[in-house]
Design an enzyme around this catalytic site. Structure first.
Site, PDB file in Angstrom:
ATOM      1  N   CYS A  73       0.837  -1.206   0.000  1.00 16.09           N
ATOM      2  CA  CYS A  73       0.000   0.000   0.000  1.00 16.09           C
ATOM      3  C   CYS A  73       0.876   1.263   0.000  1.00 16.09           C
ATOM      4  O   CYS A  73       1.769   1.397   0.829  1.00 16.09           O
ATOM      5  CB  CYS A  73      -0.927   0.009   1.194  1.00 16.09           C
ATOM      6  SG  CYS A  73      -1.970   1.471   1.207  1.00 16.09           S
ATOM      7  N   CYS A  82      -3.573   0.126   8.749  1.00 15.60           N
ATOM      8  CA  CYS A  82      -3.223  -1.289   8.597  1.00 15.60           C
ATOM      9  C   CYS A  82      -2.131  -1.673   9.588  1.00 15.60           C
ATOM     10  O   CYS A  82      -0.933  -1.608   9.271  1.00 15.60           O
ATOM     11  CB  CYS A  82      -2.762  -1.568   7.169  1.00 15.60           C
ATOM     12  SG  CYS A  82      -4.131  -1.642   6.026  1.00 15.60           S
ATOM     13  N   CYS A 159      -5.471   4.142  -1.015  1.00 14.39           N
ATOM     14  CA  CYS A 159      -5.591   3.136   0.058  1.00 14.39           C
ATOM     15  C   CYS A 159      -5.988   1.805  -0.549  1.00 14.39           C
ATOM     16  O   CYS A 159      -6.978   1.707  -1.276  1.00 14.39           O
ATOM     17  CB  CYS A 159      -6.630   3.590   1.077  1.00 14.39           C
ATOM     18  SG  CYS A 159      -7.258   2.264   2.101  1.00 14.39           S
ATOM     19  N   GLN A 283     -22.282  -5.073   6.556  1.00 16.19           N
ATOM     20  CA  GLN A 283     -20.918  -5.537   6.839  1.00 16.19           C
ATOM     21  C   GLN A 283     -19.955  -5.018   5.775  1.00 16.19           C
ATOM     22  O   GLN A 283     -20.251  -5.133   4.577  1.00 16.19           O
ATOM     23  CB  GLN A 283     -20.883  -7.069   6.859  1.00 16.19           C
ATOM     24  CG  GLN A 283     -21.654  -7.700   8.008  1.00 16.19           C
ATOM     25  CD  GLN A 283     -20.938  -7.584   9.349  1.00 16.19           C
ATOM     26  OE1 GLN A 283     -19.820  -7.090   9.425  1.00 16.19           O
ATOM     27  NE2 GLN A 283     -21.586  -8.040  10.396  1.00 16.19           N
ATOM     28  N   TYR A 312     -30.323  -6.616  17.145  1.00 12.40           N
ATOM     29  CA  TYR A 312     -29.357  -5.753  16.451  1.00 12.40           C
ATOM     30  C   TYR A 312     -29.248  -6.221  14.998  1.00 12.40           C
ATOM     31  O   TYR A 312     -28.175  -6.554  14.514  1.00 12.40           O
ATOM     32  CB  TYR A 312     -27.970  -5.807  17.107  1.00 12.40           C
ATOM     33  CG  TYR A 312     -27.938  -5.505  18.580  1.00 12.40           C
ATOM     34  CD1 TYR A 312     -27.814  -4.191  19.037  1.00 12.40           C
ATOM     35  CD2 TYR A 312     -28.026  -6.530  19.520  1.00 12.40           C
ATOM     36  CE1 TYR A 312     -27.777  -3.912  20.394  1.00 12.40           C
ATOM     37  CE2 TYR A 312     -27.987  -6.256  20.883  1.00 12.40           C
ATOM     38  CZ  TYR A 312     -27.857  -4.962  21.313  1.00 12.40           C
ATOM     39  OH  TYR A 312     -27.801  -4.694  22.645  1.00 12.40           O
ATOM     40  N   GLU A 333     -34.088  -3.695  15.530  1.00 14.09           N
ATOM     41  CA  GLU A 333     -33.029  -2.758  15.132  1.00 14.09           C
ATOM     42  C   GLU A 333     -33.494  -1.342  15.488  1.00 14.09           C
ATOM     43  O   GLU A 333     -34.665  -1.018  15.379  1.00 14.09           O
ATOM     44  CB  GLU A 333     -32.790  -2.923  13.621  1.00 14.09           C
ATOM     45  CG  GLU A 333     -32.098  -1.793  12.915  1.00 14.09           C
ATOM     46  CD  GLU A 333     -30.666  -1.539  13.365  1.00 14.09           C
ATOM     47  OE1 GLU A 333     -29.896  -2.498  13.539  1.00 14.09           O
ATOM     48  OE2 GLU A 333     -30.342  -0.348  13.567  1.00 14.09           O
ATOM     49  N   ASP A 381     -25.957  -9.370  17.809  1.00  7.51           N
ATOM     50  CA  ASP A 381     -24.861  -8.803  16.995  1.00  7.51           C
ATOM     51  C   ASP A 381     -24.730  -7.318  17.321  1.00  7.51           C
ATOM     52  O   ASP A 381     -24.971  -6.459  16.474  1.00  7.51           O
ATOM     53  CB  ASP A 381     -25.152  -9.028  15.502  1.00  7.51           C
ATOM     54  CG  ASP A 381     -23.998  -8.585  14.609  1.00  7.51           C
ATOM     55  OD1 ASP A 381     -22.913  -8.258  15.140  1.00  7.51           O
ATOM     56  OD2 ASP A 381     -24.171  -8.558  13.377  1.00  7.51           O
ATOM     57  N   CYS A 408     -17.778  -7.787  17.160  1.00  7.93           N
ATOM     58  CA  CYS A 408     -16.567  -7.243  16.517  1.00  7.93           C
ATOM     59  C   CYS A 408     -15.550  -6.820  17.572  1.00  7.93           C
ATOM     60  O   CYS A 408     -14.548  -6.190  17.245  1.00  7.93           O
ATOM     61  CB  CYS A 408     -16.911  -6.087  15.584  1.00  7.93           C
ATOM     62  SG  CYS A 408     -17.808  -4.774  16.385  1.00  7.93           S
TER      63      CYS A 408
HETATM   64  N1  SAH Z   1     -26.688  -7.887  12.278  1.00  9.60           N
HETATM   65  C1  SAH Z   1     -26.494  -6.828  11.326  1.00  9.60           C
HETATM   66  C2  SAH Z   1     -26.061  -5.511  11.942  1.00  9.60           C
HETATM   67  C3  SAH Z   1     -24.982  -5.552  12.995  1.00  9.60           C
HETATM   68  S1  SAH Z   1     -24.277  -4.003  13.434  1.00  9.60           S
HETATM   69  C4  SAH Z   1     -25.551  -7.265  10.231  1.00  9.60           C
HETATM   70  O1  SAH Z   1     -24.818  -8.253  10.366  1.00  9.60           O
HETATM   71  O2  SAH Z   1     -25.531  -6.630   9.174  1.00  9.60           O
HETATM   72  C5  SAH Z   1     -25.140  -3.561  14.859  1.00  9.60           C
HETATM   73  C6  SAH Z   1     -26.501  -2.985  14.586  1.00  9.60           C
HETATM   74  O3  SAH Z   1     -27.079  -2.656  15.872  1.00  9.60           O
HETATM   75  C7  SAH Z   1     -26.523  -1.696  13.772  1.00  9.60           C
HETATM   76  O4  SAH Z   1     -27.428  -1.832  12.714  1.00  9.60           O
HETATM   77  C8  SAH Z   1     -27.017  -0.629  14.787  1.00  9.60           C
HETATM   78  O5  SAH Z   1     -27.808   0.368  14.175  1.00  9.60           O
HETATM   79  C9  SAH Z   1     -27.839  -1.467  15.740  1.00  9.60           C
HETATM   80  N2  SAH Z   1     -28.006  -0.936  17.112  1.00  9.60           N
HETATM   81  C10 SAH Z   1     -27.129  -0.186  17.828  1.00  9.60           C
HETATM   82  N3  SAH Z   1     -27.607   0.042  19.066  1.00  9.60           N
HETATM   83  C11 SAH Z   1     -28.803  -0.605  19.137  1.00  9.60           C
HETATM   84  C12 SAH Z   1     -29.774  -0.751  20.194  1.00  9.60           C
HETATM   85  N4  SAH Z   1     -29.597  -0.202  21.379  1.00  9.60           N
HETATM   86  N5  SAH Z   1     -30.851  -1.482  19.937  1.00  9.60           N
HETATM   87  C13 SAH Z   1     -31.048  -2.067  18.712  1.00  9.60           C
HETATM   88  N6  SAH Z   1     -30.172  -1.952  17.692  1.00  9.60           N
HETATM   89  C14 SAH Z   1     -29.057  -1.231  17.897  1.00  9.60           C
END
Ligand code: SAH
Length: 472
Positions: A73, A82, A159, A283, A312, A333, A381, A408
């Site tokens: 890079c 990175c 990048c 993602q 989530y 969500e 998630d 993550c």
């Molecule tokens: N499962 C999805 C998103 C994961 S990222 C995927 O794999 O694509 C985490 C998500 O949680 C985001 O969309 C964010 O907007 C949501 N989020 C954050 N805080 C939250 C809360 N308190 N209650 C519900 N959702 C929330």
């Protein structure tokens, strides 16, 4: 022997942290040196000495580590994104796998069977999203990344984590900035117009979205910009203005105005088509997300009779890719635009057993529990900070057989697993997945079982093509 600032010492690097710093021992003192690798023998220039550790930079590499590689890079050293640019990919994945194991051991006091890391095939150009801060000083335009621990913009053309087209798009916007004497937003005074250039590309569909985040309502020469961008890049399906007039370091404002196209792009994931709006999470590494979801489906162990709760859920991706293997899917969500996307995604893919709730995950879980809903499997998630203790309590009171936790941040995952352990849920299996090659981030999917249940693993089966027709 004591060391002090500006001393030059010989050091052998014994280990490497997740941010790509090597660590060597000087007597009992840990000395951190960025851009080094395990096995390097170096002369280190001491920059700072603290009570338990010291920080240094490379003065000279005496013997390079066999783990070293040349980083292709052009902006690797300037940008700092990175951490592992100088280290071979096999070593990077081994460090990440070990980090996940260590988090479980140290923070959760648990040792789930940790599978080998799901390594990426593509370690550059895998990202489908970039949010570049902008700094304009007369003729000088910087679009790139913030220098670490600051809000100084470092210009980072080329990048290697981004799709190639992003560079050309940025150049057109740069030309437009000069032509219309556009100003950049200044965080201290709150004045100036352009804050961020936000780009997204559907890796599989090829569709591109351009979003300009501005401290105002309109952007000079909007029509001309749209014509230029779409003329040069027919893959651009949407150009959107995002309005953010708040004095905040949150990148996106709540309001969007579409100036070209439909205001969203689509992409394909696990044989489904997903609509992605500017405010919705998606993602950043699509190819690896597919493999992560396959692992999550395996851990969910679905047989077709289950009620699945996807907390989530973003645009519904994880749950919807498993919808054909459950009786009922409920997604939760907090972002309204993402919930709308999730509903449309279910419809466009012919999925009729899903419903989505726009709410805080903890509140929605409590309401669902009070309504007597008892999911068999719950997917979690959350963002980096993990789940609240309240949510963990409600989830365990719902008494699902299995919880599949996608995270993550291995540290908050391990912290939450420890709380779950106290409530009867044991982390049985985990798989680190490298969604962010070359950087210091790693995703993990972990499966928690109620102590009384035996672990069963059902291999992921991609949705067969007849499924969509069956439901129609
Ligand atoms: N499962 C999805 C998103 C994961 S990222 C995927 O794999 O694509 C985490 C998500 O949680 C985001 O969309 C964010 O907007 C949501 N989020 C954050 N805080 C939250 C809360 N308190 N209650 C519900 N959702 C929330």
């Amino acid at each position: 022997m004591e060391i002090k600032k500006n001393d030059i010492i010989d050091l052998e690097i014994g280990n490497c942290t997740l941010d790509g710093s090597g660590v060597g021992r000087y007597d009992s003192l840990a000395v951190f040196v960025p851009h080094t690798a395990r096995g390097d023998r170096i002369k280190a220039h001491i920059l700072k000495v603290k009570k338990n550790c010291a920080f240094a930079k490379i003065e000279e590499i005496l013997t390079p580590s066999p783990d070293r590689t040349e980083c292709p890079c052009p902006v690797y050293l300037k940008c700092g994104g990175c951490s592992f640019g100088h280290i071979k990919y096999e070593t990077e994945t081994a460090i990440k796998e070990n980090h996940v194991r260590e988090c479980f051991r140290r923070i959760a006091g648990a040792e789930p069977e940790t599978e080998p890391v799901i390594a990426a095939e593509k370690i550059y150009r895998y990202r489908n999203k970039a949010q570049f801060p902008v700094e304009i000083n007369g003729e000088e335009i910087k679009t790139g990344f913030y220098a670490s621990h600051s809000h100084r913009v470092i210009d980072c053309p080329g990048c290697l984590l981004q799709p190639e087209e992003f560079e050309g798009i940025i150049n057109i916007i740069r030309g437009h900035i000069l032509k219309f004497s556009i100003t950049s937003y200044d965080e201290t005074s709150g004045r100036g117009l352009l804050r961020h250039i936000y780009l997204r590309k559907g890796t599989k569909s090829g569709e591109i979205m351009v979003c300009l985040v501005i401290n105002g309502d309109s952007f000079p020469g909007e029509e001309e910009l749209c014509a230029r961008l779409s003329g040069k890049f027919p893959e651009i399906k949407s150009i959107v203005i995002n309005i953010n007039k708040d004095k905040t370091n949150v990148i996106l404002g709540k309001k969007c105005r579409t100036i070209y196209g439909d205001g969203y792009i689509s992409d394909y994931l696990c044989s489904l088509k997903f609509r992605i709006s500017p405010l919705s999470f998606y993602q950043v590494n699509r190819d690896q997300a597919e493999r992560l979801y396959e692992k999550a489906a395996e851990y969910a162990g679905l047989t077709g009779n289950e009620t699945l709760l996807d907390l989530y859920c973003g645009t519904g991706t994880i749950g919807l890719t498993m919808a054909h293997r459950v009786k009922k899917l409920i997604g939760v969500e907090i972002i309204g635009q993402a919930v709308k996307d999730a509903e449309l995604n279910a419809k466009e893919n012919g999925i009729k057993n899903a419903r989505f709730i726009c709410a805080d995950a903890a509140e929605a879980a409590r309401t669902l529990k009070d309504e007597g809903i008892s999911p068999d499997v719950i997917i979690l998630d959350p963002p980096r900070k993990g789940c609240s203790a309240e949510l963990i309590n409600t989830v365990s009171q719902m008494a699902p057989d299995r919880i599949v936790y996608v995270s993550c941040d291995p540290a908050t995952l391990a912290r939450d697993c420890k709380i779950f352990a106290g409530l009867g849920y044991r982390a049985v299996k985990a798989a680190p997945a490298d969604l962010f090659p070359r950087t210091g981030h790693v995703e993990t999917v972990c499966c928690l079982y109620h102590q009384k249940k035996d672990f069963i693993s059902v291999p992921y089966e991609p949705k067969d093509d007849g499924y969509m027709n069956l439901l129609k």
